[in-house]
Motif scaffolding. Structure first.
Motif, short mmCIF file in Angstrom:
data_model
loop_
_atom_site.label_atom_id
_atom_site.label_comp_id
_atom_site.label_asym_id
_atom_site.label_seq_id
_atom_site.Cartn_x
_atom_site.Cartn_y
_atom_site.Cartn_z
N GLY A 132 0.80 -1.22 0.00
CA GLY A 132 0.00 0.00 0.00
C GLY A 132 0.83 1.27 0.00
N ARG A 133 0.23 2.37 0.37
CA ARG A 133 0.86 3.69 0.36
C ARG A 133 1.68 3.90 1.64
NH1 ARG A 133 -2.78 7.28 1.29
NH2 ARG A 133 -1.91 9.05 0.13
N PHE A 134 2.85 4.52 1.47
CA PHE A 134 3.69 4.98 2.58
C PHE A 134 4.10 3.84 3.51
CE2 PHE A 134 0.99 8.51 1.20
CZ PHE A 134 1.98 9.37 0.74
N CYS A 135 4.37 2.68 2.94
CA CYS A 135 4.92 1.56 3.70
C CYS A 135 6.44 1.63 3.67
CB CYS A 135 4.45 0.23 3.12
SG CYS A 135 2.67 -0.05 3.29
N VAL A 136 7.08 1.05 4.68
CA VAL A 136 8.54 0.99 4.75
C VAL A 136 8.95 -0.47 4.84
CG1 VAL A 136 10.60 1.64 6.02
CG2 VAL A 136 8.68 3.24 5.86
N VAL A 137 9.62 -0.95 3.79
CA VAL A 137 10.15 -2.31 3.77
C VAL A 137 11.67 -2.18 3.86
CG1 VAL A 137 10.30 -4.47 2.47
CG2 VAL A 137 8.21 -3.08 2.34
N ASN A 138 12.21 -2.42 5.03
CA ASN A 138 13.63 -2.19 5.28
C ASN A 138 14.48 -3.22 4.57
OD1 ASN A 138 16.06 -1.22 6.62
ND2 ASN A 138 14.72 -0.46 8.24
N ARG A 139 15.78 -3.24 4.85
CA ARG A 139 16.71 -4.14 4.16
C ARG A 139 16.46 -5.62 4.51
NH1 ARG A 139 22.18 -2.42 6.25
NH2 ARG A 139 20.93 -1.74 8.01
N PRO A 157 14.40 -4.79 9.38
CA PRO A 157 15.32 -5.65 8.64
C PRO A 157 15.18 -7.13 9.00
CG PRO A 157 16.47 -3.69 9.37
CD PRO A 157 15.11 -3.65 10.01
N GLY A 158 15.24 -7.96 7.95
CA GLY A 158 15.33 -9.40 8.13
C GLY A 158 14.06 -10.12 8.50
N CYS A 159 12.91 -9.47 8.45
CA CYS A 159 11.68 -10.20 8.77
C CYS A 159 11.16 -10.93 7.53
CB CYS A 159 10.62 -9.28 9.39
SG CYS A 159 10.03 -7.96 8.34
N ASN A 160 10.35 -11.96 7.77
CA ASN A 160 9.86 -12.81 6.69
C ASN A 160 8.34 -12.97 6.80
OD1 ASN A 160 12.44 -14.07 5.37
ND2 ASN A 160 12.79 -14.16 7.58
N ILE A 161 7.66 -12.68 5.72
CA ILE A 161 6.20 -12.76 5.67
C ILE A 161 5.84 -13.85 4.66
CG2 ILE A 161 4.06 -11.51 5.35
CD1 ILE A 161 5.87 -10.37 7.58
N GLY A 162 5.11 -14.87 5.09
CA GLY A 162 4.73 -15.95 4.21
C GLY A 162 3.72 -15.53 3.16
N GLY A 163 3.44 -16.44 2.23
CA GLY A 163 2.50 -16.15 1.16
C GLY A 163 1.07 -16.02 1.65
N MET A 175 12.40 -6.69 13.69
CA MET A 175 13.56 -7.33 13.07
C MET A 175 13.52 -8.85 13.27
SD MET A 175 16.66 -4.74 14.15
CE MET A 175 17.88 -5.77 13.33
N GLY A 176 13.73 -9.58 12.17
CA GLY A 176 13.85 -11.02 12.25
C GLY A 176 12.58 -11.77 12.59
N ALA A 177 11.44 -11.09 12.62
CA ALA A 177 10.17 -11.76 12.93
C ALA A 177 9.70 -12.56 11.72
CB ALA A 177 9.12 -10.75 13.33
N ASN A 178 8.90 -13.59 11.98
CA ASN A 178 8.35 -14.44 10.92
C ASN A 178 6.84 -14.54 11.08
OD1 ASN A 178 10.90 -15.82 9.61
ND2 ASN A 178 11.23 -15.85 11.82
N VAL A 179 6.13 -14.37 9.97
CA VAL A 179 4.68 -14.53 9.96
C VAL A 179 4.36 -15.66 9.00
CG1 VAL A 179 2.46 -13.45 9.50
CG2 VAL A 179 4.32 -12.08 10.46
N LEU A 180 3.74 -16.72 9.51
CA LEU A 180 3.46 -17.89 8.69
C LEU A 180 2.42 -17.59 7.61
CD1 LEU A 180 5.11 -19.24 10.93
CD2 LEU A 180 3.47 -21.14 10.87
N PRO A 181 2.39 -18.41 6.54
CA PRO A 181 1.47 -18.15 5.44
C PRO A 181 0.00 -18.16 5.87
CG PRO A 181 3.14 -19.74 4.78
CD PRO A 181 3.29 -19.54 6.26
N GLU A 182 -0.79 -17.43 5.10
CA GLU A 182 -2.25 -17.41 5.18
C GLU A 182 -2.79 -16.87 6.50
OE1 GLU A 182 -3.87 -21.20 3.93
OE2 GLU A 182 -2.25 -21.45 2.46
N LEU A 183 -2.01 -15.99 7.13
CA LEU A 183 -2.46 -15.36 8.37
C LEU A 183 -2.82 -13.90 8.12
CD1 LEU A 183 0.08 -16.80 10.97
CD2 LEU A 183 -2.23 -17.60 10.44
N GLU A 184 -3.43 -13.29 9.13
CA GLU A 184 -3.78 -11.87 9.06
C GLU A 184 -3.28 -11.18 10.32
OE1 GLU A 184 -7.62 -8.88 8.45
OE2 GLU A 184 -7.78 -11.02 7.97
N VAL A 185 -2.59 -10.06 10.12
CA VAL A 185 -2.14 -9.21 11.22
C VAL A 185 -2.99 -7.94 11.16
CG1 VAL A 185 -0.21 -7.94 12.22
CG2 VAL A 185 0.19 -10.16 11.11
N GLY A 186 -3.80 -7.72 12.19
CA GLY A 186 -4.76 -6.63 12.17
C GLY A 186 -4.12 -5.26 12.24
#
Length: 214
Positions: A132-139, A157-163, A175-186
């Motif tokens: 979306g608009r004005f998002c920040v995706v770090n290194r 930096p270094g976080c991973n978001i599943g499909g 940093m370094g967080a992981n979100v498994l696939p098919e989830l929603e973060v409100g």
């Protein structure tokens, strides 16, 4: 004629933004400040950062800003309050903002990067993902395929978001967080550093740990 860049607001990512802009052929002309600078003990002040540059931009308050021909505009702050600055700039000047995608990022040809968003070096944005608009995706961030990232969200930096993940408005993923696939973060949720999110995170919640608890 070279393209000039105006940054509204300041954050500790100023160097990242200016580096990316230079690689994309922009010359930084101005940094426009809107609040008093809040320098943390182990970070550099704006003046110190600018002293390190060969051709530093000038600094002016928002009250003194006037756009020039050939200016392009970018949001230079990652503060959670940055939406207010965007609203004020649009109200006063009717401007639109550029997106900055580092040449060292790997962004799918079927992905979309919204107005004013930033994608840093070494990041991967998967197919059919919409930022979306004005998002920040770090290194070094990975956004999997078919994700929906709503406005004003931040990825450290270094976080991973599943499909097939949906990230709401104004979220922060540490940093370094992981979100498994098919989830929603409100919307407005905060995922802590190094966390492993294995179930949906409701809006306005803090999620931390492995697996993450709320």
């Amino acid at each position: 004629m070279s393209r000039s860049l105006v940054l509204f607001g300041v954050s500790n990512m100023l160097g990242e933004f200016l580096d990316c802009a230079a690689l994309l052929g922009f010359q930084a002309r101005l940094v426009v400040t809107n609040v008093e600078e809040d320098t943390r003990p182990r970070t550099k002040s704006l003046a110190q950062r600018l002293q390190e540059l060969k051709n530093p931009p000038s600094v002016v308050p928002l009250s003194a800003f006037q756009p020039a021909v050939n200016d392009h505009f970018f949001l230079g702050t990652t503060s959670p309050a940055r939406q207010r600055l965007v609203d004020e700039v649009v109200r006063q000047f009717g401007l639109t903002f550029a997106a900055l995608v580092h040449p060292g990022a790997n962004v799918s040809s079927t992905a979309c990067v919204g107005e004013g968003s930033f994608v840093g070096a070494g990041s991967v944005v998967g197919s059919a993902t919409k930022i979306g608009r004005f998002c920040v995706v770090n290194r070094g961030v990975t956004l999997g395929h078919d994700c929906v990232i709503e406005d004003y969200s931040r990825f450290m930096p270094g976080c991973n978001i599943g499909g097939h993940v949906r990230i709401g408005t104004a979220c922060t993923v540490g940093m370094g967080a992981n979100v498994l696939p098919e989830l929603e973060v409100g919307s407005r949720a905060f995922v802590a550093v190094g966390s492993a999110v294995t179930r949906d995170v409701p809006p306005d919640h803090f999620a931390g740990g492995s697996p993450a608890r709320m």
